[in-house]
Structures are given as structure tokens and as C-alpha cells.
Design a protein around this motif. Structure first.
Motif, mmCIF file in Angstrom:
data_model
loop_
_atom_site.group_PDB
_atom_site.id
_atom_site.type_symbol
_atom_site.label_atom_id
_atom_site.label_comp_id
_atom_site.label_asym_id
_atom_site.label_seq_id
_atom_site.Cartn_x
_atom_site.Cartn_y
_atom_site.Cartn_z
ATOM 1 N N GLU A 71 40.039 -13.743 14.455
ATOM 2 C CA GLU A 71 38.421 -13.573 14.951
ATOM 3 C C GLU A 71 38.502 -13.393 16.288
ATOM 4 O O GLU A 71 39.143 -14.036 16.961
ATOM 5 C CB GLU A 71 37.876 -14.748 14.402
ATOM 6 N N GLY A 72 37.541 -12.455 16.688
ATOM 7 C CA GLY A 72 37.313 -12.233 18.053
ATOM 8 C C GLY A 72 38.287 -11.667 18.819
ATOM 9 O O GLY A 72 39.284 -11.048 18.343
ATOM 10 N N THR A 73 38.458 -11.827 20.103
ATOM 11 C CA THR A 73 39.661 -11.438 21.087
ATOM 12 C C THR A 73 40.107 -12.736 21.882
ATOM 13 O O THR A 73 39.376 -13.329 22.549
ATOM 14 C CB THR A 73 38.927 -10.421 22.084
ATOM 15 N N SER A 75 42.643 -13.879 24.732
ATOM 16 C CA SER A 75 43.571 -13.571 25.798
ATOM 17 C C SER A 75 44.846 -14.353 25.947
ATOM 18 O O SER A 75 44.618 -15.470 25.732
ATOM 19 C CB SER A 75 42.800 -13.658 27.189
ATOM 20 N N ASP A 84 44.890 -8.898 26.239
ATOM 21 C CA ASP A 84 43.660 -9.124 25.499
ATOM 22 C C ASP A 84 43.970 -8.679 24.073
ATOM 23 O O ASP A 84 44.330 -7.533 23.748
ATOM 24 C CB ASP A 84 42.509 -8.299 25.946
ATOM 25 N N GLU A 86 43.040 -8.266 20.171
ATOM 26 C CA GLU A 86 41.679 -8.268 19.471
ATOM 27 C C GLU A 86 42.118 -8.639 18.029
ATOM 28 O O GLU A 86 43.219 -8.704 17.590
ATOM 29 C CB GLU A 86 41.153 -6.734 19.406
ATOM 30 N N ARG A 87 41.314 -8.809 17.114
ATOM 31 C CA ARG A 87 41.376 -8.963 15.785
ATOM 32 C C ARG A 87 42.377 -8.187 15.066
ATOM 33 O O ARG A 87 42.189 -6.959 15.183
ATOM 34 C CB ARG A 87 39.975 -9.017 15.090
ATOM 35 N N ASN A 103 39.927 -18.052 25.269
ATOM 36 C CA ASN A 103 38.847 -17.054 24.926
ATOM 37 C C ASN A 103 37.987 -16.477 25.974
ATOM 38 O O ASN A 103 36.993 -17.740 26.579
ATOM 39 C CB ASN A 103 38.062 -17.638 23.731
ATOM 40 N N GLY A 105 35.777 -14.536 25.823
ATOM 41 C CA GLY A 105 34.818 -13.384 25.243
ATOM 42 C C GLY A 105 33.538 -14.503 25.305
ATOM 43 O O GLY A 105 33.592 -15.721 25.223
ATOM 44 N N ALA A 109 36.831 -17.330 18.941
ATOM 45 C CA ALA A 109 37.977 -16.547 18.779
ATOM 46 C C ALA A 109 38.819 -17.443 17.874
ATOM 47 O O ALA A 109 38.963 -18.736 18.335
ATOM 48 C CB ALA A 109 38.623 -15.892 19.874
#
Length: 141
Positions: A71-73, A75, A84, A86-87, A103, A105, A109
Motif C-alpha cells: 500500500e502507498g509508496t 522509500s 521510491d 510504489e504499490r 514513508n 508520502g 504505506a
């Protein structure tokens, strides 16, 4: 006398959010399988970070770490490079390689972590206590 390798093992089914949870403020871990379930061969856990939350800090250990962003992004630091992820992203970090995750974002995440060989969960009481004494810092965007 029975062979320990022939012990009957049952399938494990956990619903979303189920498992052994370790709350560490803005970070939480949910262990799905570890020592008992895997004969200490590996561990599987979810790691959840609230928005703008730093992770454990750069570190390395002998075990391989596999990360899959659920879930989310997230790092993820690999040696001296931040990625980075991503899902749906997959990252394999061999044992001995410096790594970290955070995280950066605006949304929560999560990553699925497979650590091999195991077990990893026996270290969680000390890790939880460390995070409670040293709350994770702010991760910028």
C-alpha cells in the motif's frame, strides 16, 4: 520415535490485519509467520508506516530481506541509493547490504517483509522498546 521433519503442520489462514501485532507509535508490524510456523526458516511480516514517518534507520544484517509494497509508496534505501517503491514493487536486499525504509508520502504505506533465514520475531520486544524510547522522526516528501 517420530522424525521432527514429519510433524503434521496445518495451513495458516489469516484475514487482513490478523497476526501478532507490535505497535511502535507511528510504525507497526504484524507478523504472519515466523519461528513456529516456518521451523525458523523465514519470517513474514507487514510493516506499516504513517505518513511522513522515518523507518528503523540505515542498517544491515546477515539475513536477506525481501520487500513487497502492499500500500502507498515506500522509500527504500539500498546501499546509498533511495528508491521510491510504489504499490506492487518488489525489492530484494541481500544479507550484508545496508538498507532502510521510510514513508515520505501523505498516505499510510505498508510493505510485506520476508526475512530469510529466520527467525526474526524474537527480536521484536527489543525493537519495540527501542522505537518507544526513540520515536521515528519526520520523513520529508
Amino acid at each position: 520415535m517420530s522424525n521432527p521433519d514429519s510433524i503434521d503442520r496445518a495451513a495458516i489462514v489469516l484475514r487482513p490485519g490478523e497476526g501478532r501485532t507490535y505497535s511502535m507509535g507511528r510504525i507497526s508490524a504484524v507478523f504472519k509467520a515466523d519461528q513456529t510456523e516456518t521451523r525458523s526458516n523465514y519470517s513474514i511480516s507487514e510493516w506499516w508506516l504513517e505518513p511522513h514517518t522515518k523507518g528503523p534507520g540505515a542498517h544491515s544484517h546477515e539475513e536477506d530481506d525481501v520487500f513487497y509494497v502492499i500500500e502507498g509508496t515506500m522509500s527504500i534505501l539500498v546501499n546509498d541509493t533511495w528508491i521510491d517503491a510504489e504499490r506492487g514493487a518488489f525489492v530484494l536486499i541481500p544479507g550484508g547490504v545496508t538498507h532502510d525504509f521510510e514513508n515520505r508520502g501523505d498516505c499510510r504505506a505498508g510493505i510485506l517483509n520476508i526475512s530469510s533465514p529466520g527467525p526474526f520475531e524474537p527480536a521484536m520486544p527489543d525493537i519495540s522498546a527501542w522505537f518507544k524510547a526513540h520515536p521515528p522522526g519526520y520523513a520529508g516528501a
